[in-house]
Motif scaffolding. Structure first.
Motif, PDB file in Angstrom:
ATOM      1  N   GLN A 162       0.835  -1.202   0.000  1.00 54.80           N
ATOM      2  CA  GLN A 162       0.000   0.000   0.000  1.00 54.80           C
ATOM      3  C   GLN A 162       0.873   1.256   0.000  1.00 54.80           C
ATOM      4  OE1 GLN A 162      -2.659   0.387   3.339  1.00 54.80           O
ATOM      5  NE2 GLN A 162      -3.726   2.119   2.434  1.00 54.80           N
ATOM      6  N   CYS A 163       1.942   1.229   0.768  1.00 58.31           N
ATOM      7  CA  CYS A 163       2.842   2.389   0.809  1.00 58.31           C
ATOM      8  C   CYS A 163       3.546   2.614  -0.530  1.00 58.31           C
ATOM      9  CB  CYS A 163       3.861   2.228   1.929  1.00 58.31           C
ATOM     10  SG  CYS A 163       3.131   2.423   3.577  1.00 58.31           S
ATOM     11  N   LEU A 164       3.716   1.542  -1.305  1.00 57.89           N
ATOM     12  CA  LEU A 164       4.312   1.678  -2.635  1.00 57.89           C
ATOM     13  C   LEU A 164       3.265   2.045  -3.684  1.00 57.89           C
ATOM     14  CD1 LEU A 164       6.798  -1.337  -2.643  1.00 57.89           C
ATOM     15  CD2 LEU A 164       7.358   1.101  -2.502  1.00 57.89           C
ATOM     16  N   GLY A 165       1.994   2.151  -3.260  1.00 60.47           N
ATOM     17  CA  GLY A 165       0.929   2.574  -4.168  1.00 60.47           C
ATOM     18  C   GLY A 165       0.184   1.451  -4.859  1.00 60.47           C
ATOM     19  N   PHE A 166       0.399   0.202  -4.440  1.00 57.06           N
ATOM     20  CA  PHE A 166      -0.304  -0.924  -5.056  1.00 57.06           C
ATOM     21  C   PHE A 166      -1.685  -1.104  -4.437  1.00 57.06           C
ATOM     22  CE2 PHE A 166       4.105  -2.244  -5.919  1.00 57.06           C
ATOM     23  CZ  PHE A 166       4.004  -2.499  -7.285  1.00 57.06           C
ATOM     24  N   THR A 167      -2.626  -1.512  -5.270  1.00 53.80           N
ATOM     25  CA  THR A 167      -3.947  -1.896  -4.787  1.00 53.80           C
ATOM     26  C   THR A 167      -3.996  -3.418  -4.685  1.00 53.80           C
ATOM     27  OG1 THR A 167      -4.891  -2.121  -7.007  1.00 53.80           O
ATOM     28  CG2 THR A 167      -5.007   0.076  -5.972  1.00 53.80           C
ATOM     29  N   GLU A 168      -4.991  -3.941  -4.016  1.00 51.02           N
ATOM     30  CA  GLU A 168      -5.133  -5.401  -3.863  1.00 51.02           C
ATOM     31  C   GLU A 168      -5.260  -6.076  -5.233  1.00 51.02           C
ATOM     32  OE1 GLU A 168      -5.102  -9.042  -2.112  1.00 51.02           O
ATOM     33  OE2 GLU A 168      -4.647  -7.136  -1.134  1.00 51.02           O
ATOM     34  N   GLU A 169      -5.878  -5.416  -6.192  1.00 47.26           N
ATOM     35  CA  GLU A 169      -6.055  -5.987  -7.525  1.00 47.26           C
ATOM     36  C   GLU A 169      -4.730  -6.154  -8.270  1.00 47.26           C
ATOM     37  OE1 GLU A 169      -7.927  -3.206  -6.468  1.00 47.26           O
ATOM     38  OE2 GLU A 169      -9.518  -4.578  -5.829  1.00 47.26           O
ATOM     39  N   GLU A 170      -3.698  -5.460  -7.836  1.00 49.63           N
ATOM     40  CA  GLU A 170      -2.394  -5.538  -8.499  1.00 49.63           C
ATOM     41  C   GLU A 170      -1.473  -6.589  -7.879  1.00 49.63           C
ATOM     42  OE1 GLU A 170      -1.177  -1.251 -10.046  1.00 49.63           O
ATOM     43  OE2 GLU A 170      -1.826  -1.178  -7.937  1.00 49.63           O
ATOM     44  N   VAL A 171      -1.956  -7.303  -6.864  1.00 52.01           N
ATOM     45  CA  VAL A 171      -1.150  -8.309  -6.176  1.00 52.01           C
ATOM     46  C   VAL A 171      -1.507  -9.684  -6.726  1.00 52.01           C
ATOM     47  CG1 VAL A 171      -0.490  -9.273  -3.940  1.00 52.01           C
ATOM     48  CG2 VAL A 171      -1.159  -6.862  -4.111  1.00 52.01           C
ATOM     49  N   PHE A 172      -0.489 -10.473  -7.038  1.00 59.72           N
ATOM     50  CA  PHE A 172      -0.690 -11.825  -7.557  1.00 59.72           C
ATOM     51  C   PHE A 172      -0.213 -12.827  -6.510  1.00 59.72           C
ATOM     52  CE2 PHE A 172      -0.493  -9.073 -11.178  1.00 59.72           C
ATOM     53  CZ  PHE A 172      -1.513  -9.549 -11.986  1.00 59.72           C
ATOM     54  N   TYR A 173      -1.067 -13.806  -6.234  1.00 56.96           N
ATOM     55  CA  TYR A 173      -0.801 -14.818  -5.210  1.00 56.96           C
ATOM     56  C   TYR A 173      -0.617 -16.181  -5.866  1.00 56.96           C
ATOM     57  CZ  TYR A 173      -2.628 -11.268  -2.045  1.00 56.96           C
ATOM     58  OH  TYR A 173      -2.822 -10.107  -1.350  1.00 56.96           O
ATOM     59  N   THR A 174       0.242 -16.995  -5.268  1.00 56.61           N
ATOM     60  CA  THR A 174       0.340 -18.387  -5.686  1.00 56.61           C
ATOM     61  C   THR A 174      -0.669 -19.188  -4.877  1.00 56.61           C
ATOM     62  OG1 THR A 174       2.097 -18.815  -4.084  1.00 56.61           O
ATOM     63  CG2 THR A 174       2.785 -18.201  -6.325  1.00 56.61           C
ATOM     64  N   SER A 175      -0.842 -20.438  -5.251  1.00 55.92           N
ATOM     65  CA  SER A 175      -1.834 -21.265  -4.583  1.00 55.92           C
ATOM     66  C   SER A 175      -1.263 -22.642  -4.282  1.00 55.92           C
ATOM     67  CB  SER A 175      -3.066 -21.406  -5.474  1.00 55.92           C
ATOM     68  OG  SER A 175      -3.935 -22.366  -4.966  1.00 55.92           O
TER      69      SER A 175
END
Length: 194
Positions: A162-175
């Motif tokens: 968030q401090c770097l300006g990313f939104t949750e939609e811009e985060v990619f997770y592995t599974s």
């Protein structure tokens, strides 16, 4: 007068949307005791980047585990990576990480090409939060000793994002459901993965 009034009325809204408190990303200072702590198995959990080549890779990777082992020099680590891209699991062991203690930098080298440069951010000893720095785009990744991280650790990572300006939609997770089989004898290996 109208411009001043607009400024004063808009200021509280602007301040309310600012992140509450952004602590700086403080890199780990490498020394002879730090590097051995990196050895062993790690699981890639999540990442975010605005650098197009990294972004394409983040979208494609659904699982990644990697391990560091001692290299031929004290400032070098060998890497074995197990990656699922789309439906295929691939094992790669042709890359290395060079550790530059003077500026606390890790450089990932694959077939003599620098693929990324990062600083390890101070955090829990069982986390690798990497701030990728050889590009002009913000980029942060999270790996851990286990395929799952605590809620607190995930909140710490999300606060950095968030401090770097990313939104949750811009985060990619592995599974974990896309996990590849790990070599037998690896620390934390789960023969049920795959």
């Amino acid at each position: 007068m109208l411009a001043t009034l607009t400024l004063f009325l808009g200021l509280p809204l602007a301040l309310a949307t600012e992140p509450q408190s952004c602590s700086p990303l403080i890199p780990v200072t490498f020394d002879s005791s730090t590097i051995p702590q990196l050895l062993g198995q790690w699981f890639y959990i999540a990442g975010a980047s605005r650098y197009p080549p990294h972004l394409a890779e983040l979208r494609a990777v659904t699982f990644e585990a990697f391990s560091f082992s001692p290299g031929s020099r004290e400032d070098e680590l060998n890497i074995t990576e197990i990656i699922r891209t789309n439906e295929t699991c691939v094992v790669r062991n042709s890359s290395k990480v060079q550790v530059f203690q003077q500026n606390s930098t890790l450089v990932h080298v694959d077939n003599n090409d620098v693929t990324s440069m990062a600083r390890l951010i101070q955090s829990d000893k069982d986390l690798l939060i990497l701030n990728h720095i050889n590009i002009d785009f913000p980029s942060l990744s999270l790996s851990a000793r286990t395929p799952n991280v605590s809620k607190e650790h995930m909140e710490e990572f999300r606060a950095h994002l968030q401090c770097l300006g990313f939104t949750e939609e811009e985060v990619f997770y592995t599974s974990r459901e896309h996990a590849c089989p790990l070599p037998r004898g690896e620390e934390n290996a789960d023969p049920q993965l795959g």
